[in-house]
Design a protein around this motif. Structure first.
Motif, mmCIF file in Angstrom:
data_model
loop_
_atom_site.group_PDB
_atom_site.id
_atom_site.type_symbol
_atom_site.label_atom_id
_atom_site.label_comp_id
_atom_site.label_asym_id
_atom_site.label_seq_id
_atom_site.Cartn_x
_atom_site.Cartn_y
_atom_site.Cartn_z
ATOM 1 N N THR A 80 0.821 -1.212 0.000
ATOM 2 C CA THR A 80 0.000 0.000 0.000
ATOM 3 C C THR A 80 0.857 1.266 0.000
ATOM 4 O O THR A 80 1.999 1.258 0.470
ATOM 5 N N LEU A 81 0.277 2.339 -0.480
ATOM 6 C CA LEU A 81 0.875 3.687 -0.379
ATOM 7 C C LEU A 81 -0.282 4.676 -0.370
ATOM 8 O O LEU A 81 -1.091 4.692 -1.303
ATOM 9 N N ALA A 82 -0.383 5.454 0.705
ATOM 10 C CA ALA A 82 -1.449 6.463 0.783
ATOM 11 C C ALA A 82 -0.898 7.810 0.341
ATOM 12 O O ALA A 82 0.224 8.175 0.698
ATOM 13 N N GLY A 83 -1.684 8.531 -0.437
ATOM 14 C CA GLY A 83 -1.282 9.868 -0.880
ATOM 15 C C GLY A 83 -2.261 10.910 -0.362
ATOM 16 O O GLY A 83 -3.466 10.651 -0.276
ATOM 17 N N TYR A 84 -1.732 12.065 0.027
ATOM 18 C CA TYR A 84 -2.578 13.131 0.567
ATOM 19 C C TYR A 84 -2.235 14.450 -0.112
ATOM 20 O O TYR A 84 -1.059 14.746 -0.344
ATOM 21 N N ALA A 85 -3.255 15.248 -0.396
ATOM 22 C CA ALA A 85 -3.026 16.613 -0.895
ATOM 23 C C ALA A 85 -2.985 17.533 0.313
ATOM 24 O O ALA A 85 -4.007 17.774 0.940
ATOM 25 N N GLY A 99 1.585 14.603 0.505
ATOM 26 C CA GLY A 99 1.942 13.761 1.651
ATOM 27 C C GLY A 99 1.888 12.300 1.231
ATOM 28 O O GLY A 99 1.018 11.902 0.448
ATOM 29 N N ILE A 100 2.826 11.517 1.736
ATOM 30 C CA ILE A 100 2.838 10.077 1.450
ATOM 31 C C ILE A 100 2.872 9.353 2.792
ATOM 32 O O ILE A 100 3.627 9.740 3.692
ATOM 33 N N GLY A 101 2.027 8.347 2.953
ATOM 34 C CA GLY A 101 1.990 7.604 4.218
ATOM 35 C C GLY A 101 1.624 6.153 3.972
ATOM 36 O O GLY A 101 1.310 5.747 2.851
ATOM 37 N N TYR A 102 1.670 5.387 5.044
ATOM 38 C CA TYR A 102 1.275 3.968 4.996
ATOM 39 C C TYR A 102 1.924 3.209 3.845
ATOM 40 O O TYR A 102 1.260 2.451 3.133
ATOM 41 N N VAL A 103 3.217 3.454 3.644
ATOM 42 C CA VAL A 103 3.960 2.631 2.680
ATOM 43 C C VAL A 103 4.223 1.309 3.395
ATOM 44 O O VAL A 103 4.980 1.255 4.371
ATOM 45 N N VAL A 105 4.364 -3.180 2.961
ATOM 46 C CA VAL A 105 4.369 -4.375 2.112
ATOM 47 C C VAL A 105 4.207 -5.589 3.033
ATOM 48 O O VAL A 105 4.924 -5.708 4.031
ATOM 49 N N ALA A 106 3.237 -6.435 2.741
ATOM 50 C CA ALA A 106 3.020 -7.623 3.571
ATOM 51 C C ALA A 106 4.281 -8.495 3.535
ATOM 52 O O ALA A 106 4.922 -8.618 2.485
ATOM 53 N N PRO A 107 4.652 -9.091 4.697
ATOM 54 C CA PRO A 107 5.946 -9.786 4.794
ATOM 55 C C PRO A 107 6.280 -10.754 3.654
ATOM 56 O O PRO A 107 7.414 -10.727 3.158
ATOM 57 N N PRO A 108 5.351 -11.578 3.194
ATOM 58 C CA PRO A 108 5.777 -12.533 2.155
ATOM 59 C C PRO A 108 6.191 -11.866 0.846
ATOM 60 O O PRO A 108 6.784 -12.511 -0.013
ATOM 61 N N HIS A 109 5.850 -10.604 0.684
ATOM 62 C CA HIS A 109 6.072 -9.931 -0.610
ATOM 63 C C HIS A 109 7.217 -8.921 -0.565
ATOM 64 O O HIS A 109 7.394 -8.151 -1.493
ATOM 65 N N ARG A 110 7.984 -8.946 0.522
ATOM 66 C CA ARG A 110 9.033 -7.934 0.685
ATOM 67 C C ARG A 110 10.265 -8.224 -0.156
ATOM 68 O O ARG A 110 10.505 -9.353 -0.557
ATOM 69 N N ARG A 111 11.051 -7.171 -0.365
ATOM 70 C CA ARG A 111 12.324 -7.212 -1.099
ATOM 71 C C ARG A 111 12.142 -7.780 -2.503
ATOM 72 O O ARG A 111 12.963 -8.510 -3.015
ATOM 73 N N ARG A 112 11.018 -7.419 -3.099
ATOM 74 C CA ARG A 112 10.755 -7.759 -4.500
ATOM 75 C C ARG A 112 10.523 -6.496 -5.307
ATOM 76 O O ARG A 112 10.019 -6.541 -6.421
ATOM 77 N N GLY A 113 10.811 -5.353 -4.693
ATOM 78 C CA GLY A 113 10.723 -4.096 -5.426
ATOM 79 C C GLY A 113 9.360 -3.426 -5.377
ATOM 80 O O GLY A 113 9.108 -2.473 -6.123
ATOM 81 N N LEU A 114 8.450 -3.888 -4.471
ATOM 82 C CA LEU A 114 7.104 -3.293 -4.459
ATOM 83 C C LEU A 114 7.100 -1.863 -3.932
ATOM 84 O O LEU A 114 6.447 -0.976 -4.503
ATOM 85 N N MET A 115 7.829 -1.604 -2.850
ATOM 86 C CA MET A 115 7.885 -0.221 -2.338
ATOM 87 C C MET A 115 8.470 0.692 -3.410
ATOM 88 O O MET A 115 7.931 1.774 -3.677
ATOM 89 N N ARG A 116 9.551 0.265 -4.021
ATOM 90 C CA ARG A 116 10.187 1.091 -5.058
ATOM 91 C C ARG A 116 9.194 1.405 -6.180
ATOM 92 O O ARG A 116 9.072 2.531 -6.634
ATOM 93 N N GLU A 117 8.456 0.371 -6.602
ATOM 94 C CA GLU A 117 7.534 0.560 -7.719
ATOM 95 C C GLU A 117 6.360 1.474 -7.333
ATOM 96 O O GLU A 117 5.936 2.321 -8.119
ATOM 97 N N LEU A 118 5.859 1.319 -6.098
ATOM 98 C CA LEU A 118 4.766 2.194 -5.650
ATOM 99 C C LEU A 118 5.225 3.646 -5.616
ATOM 100 O O LEU A 118 4.523 4.556 -6.070
ATOM 101 N N LEU A 137 7.134 12.840 3.651
ATOM 102 C CA LEU A 137 6.686 11.655 4.384
ATOM 103 C C LEU A 137 7.405 11.550 5.716
ATOM 104 O O LEU A 137 8.459 12.147 5.918
ATOM 105 N N HIS A 138 6.800 10.789 6.631
ATOM 106 C CA HIS A 138 7.467 10.396 7.872
ATOM 107 C C HIS A 138 7.910 8.953 7.677
ATOM 108 O O HIS A 138 7.179 8.160 7.083
ATOM 109 N N SER A 139 9.075 8.620 8.197
ATOM 110 C CA SER A 139 9.605 7.283 7.952
ATOM 111 C C SER A 139 9.763 6.508 9.258
ATOM 112 O O SER A 139 10.225 7.059 10.256
ATOM 113 N N THR A 140 9.379 5.236 9.229
ATOM 114 C CA THR A 140 9.571 4.413 10.424
ATOM 115 C C THR A 140 11.061 4.216 10.718
ATOM 116 O O THR A 140 11.465 4.146 11.870
ATOM 117 N N GLU A 141 11.858 4.116 9.648
ATOM 118 C CA GLU A 141 13.299 3.905 9.809
ATOM 119 C C GLU A 141 14.036 4.894 8.910
ATOM 120 O O GLU A 141 13.644 5.093 7.751
#
Ligand SMILES: CC(C)(COP(=O)(O)OP(=O)(O)OC[C@H]1O[C@@H](n2cnc3c(N)ncnc32)[C@H](O)[C@@H]1OP(=O)(O)O)[C@@H](O)C(=O)NCCC(=O)NCCS
Length: 437
Positions: A80-85, A99-103, A105-118, A137-141
């Motif tokens: 997921t990726l939420a966008g805000y005006a 604004g970008i939030g709630y980036v 990726v469900a664990p089984p689908h990680r490190r396959r480039g989904l965040m990058r593509e979103l 955006l605010h980042s968890t890490e």
């Protein structure tokens, strides 16, 4: 962003074995249909903490499905990726920002480039639609978003003031001010009025409509962690008009039979120094409290100048808001500069290649008398070389080009250009964004 199809709300399915290769193979992408379809992904992504219906209603009210994206596998959302005006204060005044939030990726689908593509899709859509020139955006890490051209644009300090160290450095005239403690619901109008009047105080603050205002005063029982309900301290002037407020909680604690309650502050805003000092005076004087803490205050919070012993607050600095130029020219002309600037920037930007190249930025101090800053492509020799990440770090006036150069992240190609540009980009007071989105 293009409109999307509707969606079923289902749990993410198992990832395809061996898929990926960094290009998100086998996945489909679309705009979101509704907040509910983010639920299953976020629940898994953040460790199995499903949102309560009450929290979902508050978060769902600010959700903008047409600006938000999901990646699906087997028809089910798995990222997921939420966008805000948003309208955010930049140096010089308010500007539309994305604004970008709630980036997530469900664990089984990680490190396959989904965040990058979103992110690539979200930024490309903003560029193609000539929408907001800046993304935040605010980042968890802190290690995640630099590679995508987001720079650490604001910092926050965590403070914890033992109530024994509550002496102020000077007298504060609070004559005529009165104090009340009420529920955030009762204080809603006062909170909204004061916050709105404070918007121009610092870069990083964004306008809150009713739905965002409800989010700001949300009092989720599951996030109290043993503390009481959210309280609101309101300071009013002689005519009863609200001049400041603090949102805070008290968590009971005892040490050797003595009360040492933890008072934690979510947000403080005030229209003037007297109201600001009165609020902190009153928080620090709260009976039973052993310490008054805040997870995030501006790095130049006046509190640290009010306290006679600021060391007692043990301020700890951390990164906060991340910013990125969606379109370099539009981003750099959306703000003003603290000093005259005429500089050629050589920019590298792998994520948004339309920003690559040499740009001449010219501006008078504080907007000057000849209108806005100008930023145009140029064939002239570069004065500074940097990547989009460093541009993002100084976009809101918080980061320092000199510091980044000393870290080897900005190259000075014309002697003298660095200090001049650094002074122009800096803004006083420092940017701060108290609310995550
Ligand atoms: C963080 C998260 C969104 C990453 O999603 P992902 O689809 O696995 O990321 P990608 O496969 O697109 O990775 C892109 C790059 O980011 C890097 N990266 C991913 N997660 C990272 C992390 N937590 N810290 C540092 N780098 C990270 C990858 O190694 C990859 O690097 P590369 O381009 O140099 O090869 C995912 O792990 C997640 O949902 N985490 C929990 C929720 C969260 O923290 N979200 C961030 C909210 S701000």
């Amino acid at each position: 962003m293009a409109a999307g199809a509707g969606a079923e709300v289902m749990s993410p399915v198992a990832a395809p074995a061996g898929a990926g290769g960094g290009r998100a193979a086998g996945y489909t992408f679309r705009t979101a249909a509704e907040w509910a379809e983010f639920g299953a992904v976020l629940d898994l992504a953040y460790g199995g903490h499903p949102h309560s219906p009450a929290h979902s209603a508050v978060v769902g009210a600010v959700f903008e499905p047409k600006r938000s994206l999901v990646a699906c596998y087997g028809g089910r959302p798995c990222a997921t990726l939420a966008g805000y005006a948003l309208e955010m204060t930049l140096p010089g005044g308010p500007s539309p920002v994305a604004g970008i939030g709630y980036v997530a990726v469900a664990p089984p689908h990680r490190r396959r480039g989904l965040m990058r593509e979103l992110l690539r899709r979200a930024l490309t859509a903003l560029h193609e639609e000539r929408a907001e020139p800046v993304a935040v955006l605010h980042s968890t890490e802190p290690g995640i978003y630099g590679r995508f051209g987001f720079g650490s644009a604001s910092r926050a300090v965590e403070v914890s003031v033992p109530t024994e160290a509550r002496a102020f450095a000077g007298e504060v005239d609070t004559a005529g001010l009165t104090l009340d403690v009420v529920s955030p619901e009762e204080a809603r109008a006062a909170v909204a009025d004061v916050y709105c009047a404070c918007l121009s105080q610092r870069p990083g603050l964004f306008r809150r409509d009713d739905a965002w205002q409800r989010r700001a005063v949300e009092d989720e029982p599951e996030s109290r962690h043993g503390a009481g309900r959210l309280l609101c301290m309101v300071v009013s002037g002689p005519g009863g008009e609200p001049r400041g407020y603090a949102l805070y909680r008290l968590r009971p604690a005892w040490q050797r039979s003595r009360p040492r309650y933890a008072l934690s502050v979510r947000e403080v805003f005030a229209l003037d120094p007297a109201a600001y000092a009165f609020i902190w005076r009153s928080l620090l004087d709260t009976d039973l409290a052993g310490a008054v803490s805040a997870a995030a205050r501006p790095v130049d919070d006046p509190l640290l100048a009010l306290l006679d012993d600021p060391r007692s607050a043990a301020p700890t600095v951390r990164d906060q808001l991340y910013a990125r130029a969606v379109d370099l020219d539009r981003a750099l002309t959306a703000r003003t500069y603290s000093a005259p600037v005429d500089v050629v920037l050589e920019v590298r930007d792998a994520m948004c290649p339309w920003n690559e190249g040499r740009w001449q930025l010219t501006a008078e101090a504080d907007g000057g008398s000849h209108g806005a800053a100008a930023c145009t492509r140029t064939g002239a020799a570069a004065d500074l070389a940097l990547t989009a990440r460093e541009v993002g770090a100084v976009l809101l006036g918080g980061g320092s080009l000199v510091q980044l150069a000393h870290a080897g992240r900005v190259a000075e190609l014309r002697p003298g250009a660095l200090r001049a540009a650094s002074a122009a980009f800096r803004h006083d007071p420092a940017p701060f964004c108290p609310m995550a989105f």
